[in-house]
Design a protein around this motif. Sequence first.
Motif, PDB file in Angstrom:
ATOM      1  N   ASN A 159     -41.810  20.053  47.993  1.00 52.04           N
ATOM      2  CA  ASN A 159     -41.466  18.552  47.170  1.00 52.04           C
ATOM      3  C   ASN A 159     -40.589  18.720  45.948  1.00 52.04           C
ATOM      4  OD1 ASN A 159     -43.015  17.143  49.128  1.00 52.04           O
ATOM      5  ND2 ASN A 159     -45.102  17.514  48.023  1.00 52.04           N
ATOM      6  N   ASN A 160     -40.773  19.898  45.186  1.00 49.74           N
ATOM      7  CA  ASN A 160     -39.832  19.967  44.057  1.00 49.74           C
ATOM      8  C   ASN A 160     -38.412  20.089  44.748  1.00 49.74           C
ATOM      9  OD1 ASN A 160     -41.894  20.133  42.428  1.00 49.74           O
ATOM     10  ND2 ASN A 160     -42.248  22.224  42.493  1.00 49.74           N
ATOM     11  N   LEU A 161     -38.107  20.639  45.823  1.00 46.96           N
ATOM     12  CA  LEU A 161     -36.720  20.629  46.235  1.00 46.96           C
ATOM     13  C   LEU A 161     -36.326  19.404  46.725  1.00 46.96           C
ATOM     14  CD1 LEU A 161     -36.308  23.660  48.952  1.00 46.96           C
ATOM     15  CD2 LEU A 161     -35.402  23.572  46.687  1.00 46.96           C
ATOM     16  N   ARG A 162     -37.323  18.503  47.187  1.00 50.94           N
ATOM     17  CA  ARG A 162     -36.890  17.033  47.540  1.00 50.94           C
ATOM     18  C   ARG A 162     -36.467  16.226  46.377  1.00 50.94           C
ATOM     19  NH1 ARG A 162     -38.468  15.375  52.641  1.00 50.94           N
ATOM     20  NH2 ARG A 162     -40.027  16.850  53.618  1.00 50.94           N
ATOM     21  N   ALA A 163     -37.183  16.423  45.130  1.00 48.96           N
ATOM     22  CA  ALA A 163     -36.817  15.960  43.935  1.00 48.96           C
ATOM     23  C   ALA A 163     -35.599  16.163  43.277  1.00 48.96           C
ATOM     24  CB  ALA A 163     -38.109  16.102  42.969  1.00 48.96           C
ATOM     25  N   MET A 164     -34.972  17.316  43.680  1.00 49.30           N
ATOM     26  CA  MET A 164     -33.657  17.687  42.770  1.00 49.30           C
ATOM     27  C   MET A 164     -32.594  16.809  43.205  1.00 49.30           C
ATOM     28  SD  MET A 164     -33.828  21.699  43.699  1.00 49.30           S
ATOM     29  CE  MET A 164     -34.816  22.915  42.541  1.00 49.30           C
ATOM     30  N   LYS A 165     -31.852  16.369  42.279  1.00 50.34           N
ATOM     31  CA  LYS A 165     -30.586  15.448  42.245  1.00 50.34           C
ATOM     32  C   LYS A 165     -29.471  16.463  42.326  1.00 50.34           C
ATOM     33  CE  LYS A 165     -33.366  11.810  42.635  1.00 50.34           C
ATOM     34  NZ  LYS A 165     -34.153  12.034  43.869  1.00 50.34           N
ATOM     35  N   GLN A 166     -28.227  15.933  42.627  1.00 52.89           N
ATOM     36  CA  GLN A 166     -26.985  16.558  42.509  1.00 52.89           C
ATOM     37  C   GLN A 166     -26.771  16.656  40.874  1.00 52.89           C
ATOM     38  OE1 GLN A 166     -23.860  15.061  44.847  1.00 52.89           O
ATOM     39  NE2 GLN A 166     -22.257  16.196  43.804  1.00 52.89           N
ATOM     40  N   GLY A 167     -26.309  17.679  40.374  1.00 54.70           N
ATOM     41  CA  GLY A 167     -26.243  17.804  38.923  1.00 54.70           C
ATOM     42  C   GLY A 167     -27.259  18.386  38.130  1.00 54.70           C
ATOM     43  N   ASP A 168     -28.618  18.443  38.839  1.00 55.21           N
ATOM     44  CA  ASP A 168     -29.495  18.886  38.068  1.00 55.21           C
ATOM     45  C   ASP A 168     -29.264  20.625  37.726  1.00 55.21           C
ATOM     46  OD1 ASP A 168     -31.037  16.673  38.101  1.00 55.21           O
ATOM     47  OD2 ASP A 168     -32.666  17.502  39.598  1.00 55.21           O
ATOM     48  N   ARG A 169     -29.810  21.249  37.212  1.00 51.33           N
ATOM     49  CA  ARG A 169     -29.806  22.697  36.636  1.00 51.33           C
ATOM     50  C   ARG A 169     -30.972  23.369  37.108  1.00 51.33           C
ATOM     51  NH1 ARG A 169     -24.719  23.974  33.409  1.00 51.33           N
ATOM     52  NH2 ARG A 169     -23.271  22.468  34.096  1.00 51.33           N
ATOM     53  N   ALA A 170     -30.758  24.659  37.118  1.00 50.03           N
ATOM     54  CA  ALA A 170     -32.027  25.546  37.648  1.00 50.03           C
ATOM     55  C   ALA A 170     -31.868  26.748  37.023  1.00 50.03           C
ATOM     56  CB  ALA A 170     -32.353  25.475  38.884  1.00 50.03           C
ATOM     57  N   PHE A 171     -32.730  27.528  36.448  1.00 45.05           N
ATOM     58  CA  PHE A 171     -32.911  28.981  36.243  1.00 45.05           C
ATOM     59  C   PHE A 171     -33.123  29.638  37.619  1.00 45.05           C
ATOM     60  CE2 PHE A 171     -34.657  27.688  32.067  1.00 45.05           C
ATOM     61  CZ  PHE A 171     -33.571  27.784  31.055  1.00 45.05           C
TER      62      PHE A 171
END
Length: 137
Positions: free
Chosen positions: A36-48
Amino acid sequence: MAYWLVKSEPSKYPWQQMEADRRTHWDGVRNFQASNNLRAMKQGDRAFFYHSNEGKEIVGVIEIVRPFYPDPADPGGKFGMVDVAAIMPVKQPVSLAEMKRVPELTGMALLRQSRLSVCPVSDAEWRVICRMAGIAA
């Protein structure tokens, strides 16, 4: 822009490989909450980029370059993946032990749900960790 943390075992896919590949898909997530967290990701979001099991530390920053889409390796069609690109290594890796000592990070998903492979990071947590890592937020 939202912020995230994704985990990878360095023996399977280390930061050095992420840098060499420059772009890859983030797949194999089979936990429903992490998915569900993957589903919430949008283009341009950043991640550690976090080395789990061995190292247990944040070692880099990636960007989401393609939002959630079906994972062809999942015959049931329940799970998906995102595409990510390497942005930069951190100047100073930030260990799990260090994060646990910082009061501003006590509510962080990584510390509350340690087995979750993809978790959100708040704006405030992002700034604190960037400062610890020696990089601009």
